[in-house]
Design an enzyme around this catalytic site. Structure first.
Site, PDB file in Angstrom:
ATOM      1  N   SER A 220      13.536  42.450  20.371  1.00  0.00           N
ATOM      2  CA  SER A 220      14.172  41.537  20.750  1.00  0.00           C
ATOM      3  C   SER A 220      13.222  41.177  21.430  1.00  0.00           C
ATOM      4  CB  SER A 220      15.060  42.344  20.449  1.00  0.00           C
ATOM      5  OG  SER A 220      15.745  43.621  20.729  1.00  0.00           O
TER       6      SER A 220
ATOM      7  N   LEU B  18      12.118  39.027  23.472  1.00  0.00           N
ATOM      8  CA  LEU B  18      11.535  38.111  23.582  1.00  0.00           C
ATOM      9  C   LEU B  18      11.706  37.361  24.652  1.00  0.00           C
ATOM     10  CD1 LEU B  18       8.885  38.694  20.897  1.00  0.00           C
ATOM     11  CD2 LEU B  18       9.107  39.573  22.641  1.00  0.00           C
TER      12      LEU B  18
ATOM     13  N   PRO C 134       1.295  42.757  14.731  1.00  0.00           N
ATOM     14  CA  PRO C 134       2.662  42.702  14.109  1.00  0.00           C
ATOM     15  C   PRO C 134       3.346  41.047  13.845  1.00  0.00           C
ATOM     16  CG  PRO C 134       2.137  44.155  16.553  1.00  0.00           C
ATOM     17  CD  PRO C 134       0.937  43.452  15.220  1.00  0.00           C
TER      18      PRO C 134
ATOM     19  N   CYS D 109      37.199  35.952  40.814  1.00  0.00           N
ATOM     20  CA  CYS D 109      37.099  36.685  40.107  1.00  0.00           C
ATOM     21  C   CYS D 109      38.231  37.774  40.696  1.00  0.00           C
ATOM     22  CB  CYS D 109      36.967  36.931  39.006  1.00  0.00           C
ATOM     23  SG  CYS D 109      38.151  36.880  37.265  1.00  0.00           S
TER      24      CYS D 109
ATOM     25  N   GLU E 127      47.685  45.334  37.182  1.00  0.00           N
ATOM     26  CA  GLU E 127      46.296  45.854  36.487  1.00  0.00           C
ATOM     27  C   GLU E 127      45.918  47.123  37.072  1.00  0.00           C
ATOM     28  OE1 GLU E 127      42.312  43.372  36.798  1.00  0.00           O
ATOM     29  OE2 GLU E 127      41.626  45.088  35.445  1.00  0.00           O
TER      30      GLU E 127
ATOM     31  N   HIS F  66      35.147  31.534  37.797  1.00  0.00           N
ATOM     32  CA  HIS F  66      33.751  31.830  37.437  1.00  0.00           C
ATOM     33  C   HIS F  66      32.787  30.854  38.467  1.00  0.00           C
ATOM     34  CE1 HIS F  66      34.435  36.197  35.753  1.00  0.00           C
ATOM     35  NE2 HIS F  66      35.984  34.934  35.716  1.00  0.00           N
TER      36      HIS F  66
ATOM     37  N   GLU G  71      30.297  30.215  39.115  1.00  0.00           N
ATOM     38  CA  GLU G  71      28.299  30.945  38.862  1.00  0.00           C
ATOM     39  C   GLU G  71      28.109  30.499  37.560  1.00  0.00           C
ATOM     40  OE1 GLU G  71      31.295  33.111  39.200  1.00  0.00           O
ATOM     41  OE2 GLU G  71      30.943  34.671  37.323  1.00  0.00           O
TER      42      GLU G  71
END
Ligand code: GLN
Length: 539
Positions: free
Chosen positions: A15, A17, A193, A384, A408, A510, A512
């Site tokens: 995984s 890749l 592989p 945030c 919170e 957000h 970003e």
């Protein structure tokens, strides 16, 4: 209406890749030739979406305009293609089963045994075709998460096999991404592989049309021939994907290897024009030729895994390029920050960003970081939870509201300056219940936010349960922290800023998530600019 063509991207050997980057790069090239493209990801896990996953498990949770909590690869799709994705672009095994089971309970399959084939595979195919059937796209690229050979991937591969059989080979295409490991001792690349993973794929009834081979070294031509021979592909469909200096080089590397041409040829699509990637090259030119350099601290509690802050890191790359500035990120673990060590941590930085997050752990360190930035006129950007920290810090240290808090972290505080949103008070379920997706926001005329965006009305994406408590707003504004962005309907405070500070901005949303190569986010661009100014003044 001509139907869309479907490209499937599978992965083998290991995984990680970079199927997301290859899919995005191919999408970019096809888009640059005038095709409209969307990219979808199928994730083989049972969670309905990654929203309930710890960032350590899965990296950042990316949020779309329509409020879907998705895999971080969707961020790459948007950053490369510069078009928004939706809920339909990320489907998990959990969602597939949930849909099928819901239909079963409704009686949709009365009398029948519900099975993986055909019911689960039909639901997978339906979700794939959905995007194609919108009529908006010429090409739908579907990335299959995980690795060929994983138990979880089997129903997805079976659905791909069926779609190829049903739609035909001119309408569908499979690209398989593999790895050619390099053995240092014998100084050679190994193909075994790759051969095995193609064999595994063929056991699922799929023969790939194109192999993209990740490699640390160029693939010699006789090795390309060998791979082609053993894996049943044309030699010109063995595509080298050599390690790149930046992910943003990959579209150009794929262009060099003619991946887009091979794809168009196989799908019997016209080549139209040569891809117009001039603006992409312009960005790369700026990225690679910086004229200045800054160090920005990223304060968070998941810093051991930079993928947890993927979109922030990428936004800095976009904004850095725009400013022709190399942005170094100094990862600061908020749990390791305290009053004594603060100068040590921030002694060399030109700006401080306090990251999004959840829960009590590392909260005090984040407050200390905000205080340091505010008192020392160091550019500060809070996102945030980062904005909420800025509010709590200001309440405690400027307004002198003792033990002011976010509920919170402290439910019994006498000064709950950040509090659970009204709409959240009756929520008991965890998954998909935050305030999610794009919401409008009006900017205060003459504010810093207004001048940065250059307009009044914006929309930004959210993912949170807590909010600025408007009962305290007058007190904050009198002392110099103003609400410069407000939701026009709910009056929720979306942006705060401090007037007499070179750059002190906190955003409840957000930003970003909306920064792309071609449209770097203005808040990041200005933040980097402020860091450059700070760094120059320091000298
Ligand atoms: N934990 C905070 C909230 O739920 C902030 C969330 C975030 O940073 N994404 O409001």
């Amino acid at each position: 209406m001509p139907s869309a063509k479907y490209i499937f991207v599978t992965g083998g050997v290991t995984s990680s890749l970079g199927k997301g980057i290859i899919s995005s790069s191919l999408g970019k090239l096809l888009q640059s030739r005038g095709y409209s493209v969307t990219i979808q990801k199928f994730d083989p896990y049972i969670n309905i979406d990654p929203g309930t996953l710890n960032p350590y498990e899965h990296g950042e949770c990316y949020v779309t305009d329509d409020g879907a909590e998705t895999d971080l690869d969707l961020g790459h799709y948007e950053r490369f293609l510069n078009i928004p994705t939706t809920q339909a672009n990320n489907i998990t095994t959990g969602r597939i089963y949930h849909n099928v089971i819901t239909k079963e309970r409704q009686g949709a399959f009365l009398g029948k045994t519900v099975q993986v084939v055909p019911h689960i595979t039909d639901e997978i195919k339906r979700n794939c075709l959905l995007l194609g059937q919108t009529g908006k796209y010429d090409i739908v690229i579907t990335e299959i998460g995980g690795c060929v050979g994983d138990i979880e991937a089997l129903p997805f591969l079976e659905a791909v096999r069926q779609m190829r059989w049903e739609l035909g080979h001119n309408e569908t295409l499979v690209i398989h991404l593999t790895l050619l490991p390099y053995l240092n001792a014998s100084k050679e690349l190994k193909t075994k592989p790759t051969q095995h993973s193609v064999k595994q794929l063929s056991e699922a009834g799929i023969s790939p049309d194109i192999l993209v081979c990740r490699t640390e070294h160029p693939i010699p031509s006789d090795m390309r021939k060998k791979i082609a021979l053993f894996c049943n592909v044309n030699v010109n469909c063995v595509i080298e994907s050599i390690d790149a200096e930046t992910i943003y080089d990959v579209p150009l590397l794929m262009r060099k290897e003619k991946l887009d041409e091979r794809v168009l040829g196989k799908l019997k699509l016209a080549h139209k024009t040569e891809p117009d990637i001039s603006s992409w090259k312009y960005f790369l030119g700026k990225l690679k030729n910086p004229t200045s350099e800054v160090t920005i601290a990223l304060v968070g509690k998941y810093v051991e895994l930079p993928d947890a802050y993927k979109s922030i890191v990428e936004s800095f790359i976009h904004a850095g390029a725009m400013n022709e500035c190399k942005v170094n990120i100094l990862w600061v673990h908020s749990e390791k920050l305290d009053k004594e060590s603060i100068n040590l941590h921030f002694g060399t930085v030109d700006a401080i960003l306090v990251a999004p997050g959840f829960g009590e752990r590392g909260f005090q360190g984040k407050l200390d970081a905000v205080k340091h930035a505010r008192e020392n006129n160091i550019p500060f950007f809070g996102i945030c939870l980062g904005m909420q920290c800025a509010v709590v810090e200001f309440a405690r240290n400027v307004l002198k509201l003792k033990n002011a808090a976010s509920t919170e972290m402290d439910k019994s505080s006498s000064y709950p300056v950040i509090d659970l949103m009204e709409s959240q008070k009756d929520v008991t379920q965890k998954g998909g219940t935050m305030r999610l997706g794009a919401y409008p926001c009006n900017l205060k005329k003459g504010s810093k936010a207004n001048s940065i965006y250059g307009k009044i009305k914006i929309t930004e994406r959210h993912r949170h349960r807590y909010e600025f408590n408007n009962k305290f707003l007058t007190q904050f504004e009198k002392a110099g922290m103003i609400a410069s962005g407000i939701n026009p309907e709910t009056k929720l405070v979306e942006i705060i800023e401090i007037k007499n500070h070179p750059y002190f901005v906190g955003v409840q949303f957000h930003p970003e998530l909306k920064s792309t190569v071609l449209n770097p986010h203005p808040l990041f661009v200005e933040f980097v600019k402020a860091a450059i100014t700070y760094s120059k003044n320091k000298k």
